[in-house]
Enzyme design. Structure first.
Site, PDB file in Angstrom:
ATOM      1  N   CYS A 147       0.836  -1.214   0.000  1.00  0.00           N
ATOM      2  CA  CYS A 147       0.000   0.000   0.000  1.00  0.00           C
ATOM      3  C   CYS A 147       0.865   1.257   0.000  1.00  0.00           C
ATOM      4  CB  CYS A 147      -0.992  -0.034   1.162  1.00  0.00           C
ATOM      5  SG  CYS A 147      -2.290   1.209   0.951  1.00  0.00           S
ATOM      6  N   HIS A 168      -4.022  -4.689  -0.220  1.00  0.00           N
ATOM      7  CA  HIS A 168      -3.588  -5.270   1.054  1.00  0.00           C
ATOM      8  C   HIS A 168      -3.676  -6.798   0.990  1.00  0.00           C
ATOM      9  CE1 HIS A 168      -3.216  -1.587   3.428  1.00  0.00           C
ATOM     10  NE2 HIS A 168      -4.140  -1.130   2.616  1.00  0.00           N
ATOM     11  N   GLU A 190      -2.787  -8.843   3.096  1.00  0.00           N
ATOM     12  CA  GLU A 190      -3.162  -9.350   4.421  1.00  0.00           C
ATOM     13  C   GLU A 190      -4.662  -9.258   4.670  1.00  0.00           C
ATOM     14  OE1 GLU A 190      -1.777  -6.471   3.743  1.00  0.00           O
ATOM     15  OE2 GLU A 190      -2.357  -4.919   5.167  1.00  0.00           O
TER      16      GLU A 190
END
Lengths: 252, 197
Positions: free
Chosen positions: B76, B178, B180
């Site tokens: 990001c 992202h 994650e």
């Protein structure tokens, strides 16, 4: 192409989900993390956890919950309920929350939006607005709909955006609980006036309602609670239906 | 050991949790020696470019990151900071990638920030991630984007623009979304990075 988001909403009290939840294969339907994981696997794009705990222990409980969710879920989530000050938010973000939702506190002290946006970035700040239509005007309500304010929905939403909100979560109290469809006209008007995403809430009863909220209502995301909790609409089948209708969704 | 760089950026926690779920040893650190000697480095972040660059410059992390030789993954804002310049605060960045960072303008009903799930398209230059992630959806939250260039290994479309979703240059890897928070697709991409030599 950016997908329209489907967001189940979970109400939390003292660290447990409340309201009826009728999910099969859950050991414990009250565990928000387990329920969240179930929705994540079912294809939910995001989750919203709203805490309705009234005790002063709230801040710690909420941060513990955020940590638990963040640890186990690999999709984004918003957490909110009774957030009043920067310190509340700081604890939640350190615990791993992706976004926080603020409602009454922002109306009472609008500068809270500026402070949160400055401190944590616009994308962290979801401003939730509960509103009701009266004589052709939409008015903002506080404290879960118990207190009417002088604020008009469109003006307040616009102010929230200018102050740094990253998203607006608009609940029509006239539609909430009716299962008769979302407030599409107001949603579309809101979406056209603002340049930030709008999450529609209140009124979801079937798959068609979601198709309408994304087309007529121009919403970026659709939020619902009971129809998902009671298994009336499965997220997988909802998404297949929306895809058939030509609405961009993330396939399950 | 994977070092996750700790600096004044938000939401680093979720990257740590993702590594915990995958089951790899990791440490959150701003210690130069620990970062330099780590097997791999992750440079995450959510925040404003100007204030984060000021912090990285003041702490010597700008030079340190630029000279790392092991695989480094910018996520990001981490990806944007690895580029040469950001329009956000008009600030020079770390400069690993020559690409520039620009701001989205709301376009044709597309709102800013770009928030939500969007599909990534792998380019012929992709030598990083599995073909299985082509056209899969990843989770984005950003108002600034990286223009596509020779290091672009995946693109995404938004606001009428095709921009860089992922970059790769030598030992530097980056993703605008992202991983994650991108369910199993994101986990696959993280694993593909962790498998890099």
């Amino acid at each position: 192409m950016l997908a329209k988001r489907i967001i189940p909403c979970l109400d939390i009290k003292d660290g447990r989900t409340v309201k009826g939840v009728n999910f099969v294969n859950l050991r414990d339907a009250g565990d928000p993390v387990e329920l969240g994981a179930k929705y994540s696997l079912a294809g939910a794009d995001e989750l919203v956890f709203l805490d309705i705990t009234a005790t002063h222990e709230r801040r710690k409980t909420l941060a513990d919950l955020a940590r638990d969710i963040a640890r186990h879920l690999n999709i984004p989530f918003t957490i909110g309920g009774g957030i009043r000050e920067l310190a509340d938010v700081d604890a939640l973000l350190n615990a791993g929350a992706d976004k926080v939702s603020i409602n009454s506190a922002a109306v009472r002290r609008p500068a809270l939006i500026d402070e949160l946006a400055y401190g944590f970035g616009n994308q962290f700040v979801v401003v939730a607005i509960d509103a009701k239509e009266k004589d052709g005007e939409w008015y903002v309500y506080l404290n879960g709909g118990r207190v009417q304010t002088e604020h008009k929905l469109f003006d307040w939403a616009h102010e929230a955006q200018e102050r740094g909100a990253g998203e607006i979560l608009f609940t029509s109290m006239d539609h909430d609980g009716t299962k008769a469809g979302f407030a599409n006209a107001a949603l579309a008007a809101l979406s056209e006036r603002l340049s930030i995403p709008i999450i529609a809430s209140g009124g979801a009863g079937n798959k068609e309602h979601f198709a309408e909220v994304f087309t007529t209502g121009k919403a970026d995301a659709g939020l619902a609670a009971s129809i998902f909790h009671f298994g009336e609409v499965g997220i997988g089948e909802l998404k297949s239906y929306l895809a058939q209708e030509g609405i961009p969704v993330r396939p399950v | 050991m994977i070092a996750v760089i700790n600096y004044n950026a938000g939401n680093i926690r979720s990257v740590l949790y993702a590594l915990e779920r995958i089951g790899v040893e990791h440490i959150l650190t701003s210690d130069h020696d620990v970062i330099r000697s780590a097997e791999k480095v992750i440079f995450p972040g959510v925040g404003a470019a100007a204030s984060t660059m000021a912090h990285l410059n003041a702490t010597g992390l700008t030079m340190l990151i630029r000279n790392l030789e092991q695989p480094v993954f910018g996520i990001c804002v981490g990806m944007q900071l690895l580029c040469s310049h950001s329009e956000e605060g008009d600030v020079p960045c770390i400069g690993v990638f020559p690409e520039k960072v620009k701001r989205f303008r709301p376009n044709n009903g597309d709102k800013v920030p770009h928030m939500g799930w969007n599909n990534i398209r792998l380019t012929p230059e992709n030598d990083w991630v599995s073909d299985a992630v082509n056209e899969q959806y990843c989770y984005y939250v950003h108002s600034y984007y990286v223009e596509p260039g020779p290091h672009t290994v995946a693109t995404t479309e938004y606001c009428g623009i095709t921009y860089a979703a992922m970059l790769r240059k030598d030992n530097f890897y980056a993703a605008q979304f992202h991983p994650e928070k991108s369910a199993l697709v994101g986990e696959r991409i993280l694993r593909d990075f962790l498998a890099a030599q």
